[in-house]
Design a protein around this motif. Structure first.
Motif, PDB file in Angstrom:
ATOM      1  N   ALA A 221       3.309 -46.645   5.822  1.00  0.00           N
ATOM      2  CA  ALA A 221       2.476 -47.675   5.182  1.00  0.00           C
ATOM      3  C   ALA A 221       1.505 -48.283   6.180  1.00  0.00           C
ATOM      4  O   ALA A 221       0.358 -48.600   5.835  1.00  0.00           O
ATOM      5  N   ASP A 222       1.947 -48.442   7.430  1.00  0.00           N
ATOM      6  CA  ASP A 222       1.051 -48.945   8.473  1.00  0.00           C
ATOM      7  C   ASP A 222      -0.037 -47.927   8.801  1.00  0.00           C
ATOM      8  O   ASP A 222      -1.188 -48.288   9.037  1.00  0.00           O
ATOM      9  N   ILE A 223       0.341 -46.652   8.810  1.00  0.00           N
ATOM     10  CA  ILE A 223      -0.647 -45.601   9.081  1.00  0.00           C
ATOM     11  C   ILE A 223      -1.751 -45.626   8.030  1.00  0.00           C
ATOM     12  O   ILE A 223      -2.941 -45.588   8.349  1.00  0.00           O
ATOM     13  N   THR A 224      -1.352 -45.716   6.776  1.00  0.00           N
ATOM     14  CA  THR A 224      -2.329 -45.725   5.688  1.00  0.00           C
ATOM     15  C   THR A 224      -3.220 -46.957   5.752  1.00  0.00           C
ATOM     16  O   THR A 224      -4.452 -46.859   5.614  1.00  0.00           O
ATOM     17  N   ALA A 225      -2.612 -48.111   5.983  1.00  0.00           N
ATOM     18  CA  ALA A 225      -3.401 -49.343   6.052  1.00  0.00           C
ATOM     19  C   ALA A 225      -4.349 -49.320   7.244  1.00  0.00           C
ATOM     20  O   ALA A 225      -5.510 -49.737   7.136  1.00  0.00           O
ATOM     21  N   TYR A 226      -3.878 -48.831   8.374  1.00  0.00           N
ATOM     22  CA  TYR A 226      -4.748 -48.775   9.562  1.00  0.00           C
ATOM     23  C   TYR A 226      -5.920 -47.827   9.330  1.00  0.00           C
ATOM     24  O   TYR A 226      -7.075 -48.167   9.618  1.00  0.00           O
ATOM     25  N   ALA A 227      -5.648 -46.638   8.810  1.00  0.00           N
ATOM     26  CA  ALA A 227      -6.732 -45.688   8.534  1.00  0.00           C
ATOM     27  C   ALA A 227      -7.698 -46.269   7.507  1.00  0.00           C
ATOM     28  O   ALA A 227      -8.914 -46.043   7.584  1.00  0.00           O
ATOM     29  N   GLY A 228      -7.173 -47.051   6.559  1.00  0.00           N
ATOM     30  CA  GLY A 228      -8.036 -47.703   5.592  1.00  0.00           C
ATOM     31  C   GLY A 228      -8.982 -48.696   6.237  1.00  0.00           C
ATOM     32  O   GLY A 228     -10.160 -48.783   5.869  1.00  0.00           O
ATOM     33  N   LEU A 229      -8.486 -49.433   7.243  1.00  0.00           N
ATOM     34  CA  LEU A 229      -9.352 -50.380   7.951  1.00  0.00           C
ATOM     35  C   LEU A 229     -10.373 -49.658   8.824  1.00  0.00           C
ATOM     36  O   LEU A 229     -11.505 -50.118   8.965  1.00  0.00           O
ATOM     37  N   VAL A 230      -9.987 -48.526   9.409  1.00  0.00           N
ATOM     38  CA  VAL A 230     -10.947 -47.720  10.175  1.00  0.00           C
ATOM     39  C   VAL A 230     -12.068 -47.246   9.256  1.00  0.00           C
ATOM     40  O   VAL A 230     -13.256 -47.322   9.604  1.00  0.00           O
TER      41      VAL A 230
ATOM     42  N   ALA B  15      -4.826 -59.256  13.889  1.00  0.00           N
ATOM     43  CA  ALA B  15      -3.892 -59.132  15.016  1.00  0.00           C
ATOM     44  C   ALA B  15      -3.045 -57.879  14.868  1.00  0.00           C
ATOM     45  O   ALA B  15      -2.794 -57.157  15.848  1.00  0.00           O
ATOM     46  N   TRP B  16      -2.600 -57.596  13.634  1.00  0.00           N
ATOM     47  CA  TRP B  16      -1.836 -56.365  13.376  1.00  0.00           C
ATOM     48  C   TRP B  16      -2.684 -55.139  13.665  1.00  0.00           C
ATOM     49  O   TRP B  16      -2.222 -54.188  14.299  1.00  0.00           O
ATOM     50  N   ARG B  17      -3.920 -55.131  13.210  1.00  0.00           N
ATOM     51  CA  ARG B  17      -4.823 -54.002  13.468  1.00  0.00           C
ATOM     52  C   ARG B  17      -4.950 -53.740  14.963  1.00  0.00           C
ATOM     53  O   ARG B  17      -4.892 -52.585  15.415  1.00  0.00           O
ATOM     54  N   ASP B  18      -5.089 -54.787  15.755  1.00  0.00           N
ATOM     55  CA  ASP B  18      -5.242 -54.617  17.201  1.00  0.00           C
ATOM     56  C   ASP B  18      -3.957 -54.079  17.831  1.00  0.00           C
ATOM     57  O   ASP B  18      -4.007 -53.250  18.743  1.00  0.00           O
ATOM     58  N   ARG B  19      -2.801 -54.544  17.348  1.00  0.00           N
ATOM     59  CA  ARG B  19      -1.523 -54.045  17.865  1.00  0.00           C
ATOM     60  C   ARG B  19      -1.358 -52.561  17.547  1.00  0.00           C
ATOM     61  O   ARG B  19      -0.930 -51.775  18.389  1.00  0.00           O
TER      62      ARG B  19
END
Length: 206
Positions: free
Chosen positions: A166-175, A193-197
């Motif tokens: 779920a973090d992978i999907t959300a991070y790629a979505g923000l990219v 802050a989560w995105r940066d971590r």
């Protein structure tokens, strides 16, 4: 096994991160697909994946698995390392739920905005567009960002206390959102802050 991908695209990024998290990047062969040149729409590629999308996983026995969630499910099961999709029934269900929310509300919503309300990949590939739909999906993406910010105010990761698909999907979505110029609202401090971590993880920054 082979992974057909296009470098720089958000969905192949999801599979790349999953492989790196499992320490298995060197256990697959990456096959480039020229999406800009229309290779994904050729008969040869569609014989492997009738959806005409990347990434695509092809196993040694010829089995072809499309779609990030299905690919990650397989990779998570065959390679060692912490599970990305969960171990108990409850954990798997929560992770699957949050992954769907991140995919539908962020990744796919940004994709709809990019392909319908901007020039997208250009007129040769964007053969049908509905700008109103794309603009509406930009709103959906930003509402999902607000939702995720609330989740991340209460927990370290999108689906609980550890890093998952779920973090992978959300991070790629923000990219993808950054590329498509869908801005994160300024007040979403927990999400930023989560995105940066996450961006500092070896699977992404290594």
């Amino acid at each position: 096994m082979k992974i057909y991908e296009t470098t720089g695209f958000p969905n192949p990024l999801r599979v790349r991160i999953a492989l790196a998290e499992k320490g298995a990047t060197n256990k697959v062969i990456f096959v480039p697909v020229d999406v800009m040149g229309g290779e994904h729409r050729t008969s040869a590629f569609k014989a492997k994946n009738p959806d005409a999308t990347v990434p695509l996983l092809e196993l040694d026995d010829g089995t072809c698995i499309a779609h990030c969630n299905a690919i990650t499910e397989y990779l998570d099961g065959i390679f060692d390392g912490p599970s990305l999709t969960g171990t108990s029934p409850k954990e798997r269900a929560v992770i699957a739920m949050m992954n769907i929310r991140a995919e539908s509300g962020l990744m796919n919503a940004v994709g709809a905005y990019f392909h319908h309300a901007t020039q997208g990949l250009g007129p040769d590939l964007e053969t049908w567009q509905c700008p109103d739909w794309g603009s509406k999906q930009k709103e959906v993406a930003q509402l999902t960002m607000i939702y995720l910010d609330g989740v991340l105010t209460e927990s370290d990761f999108v689906a609980g206390n550890r890093f998952t698909v779920a973090d992978i999907t959300a991070y790629a979505g923000l990219v993808f959102a950054e590329f498509a110029k869908v801005e994160i609202p300024e007040n979403l401090r927990a999400l930023k802050a989560w995105r940066d971590r996450v961006a500092a993880r070896p699977s992404i920054n290594g």
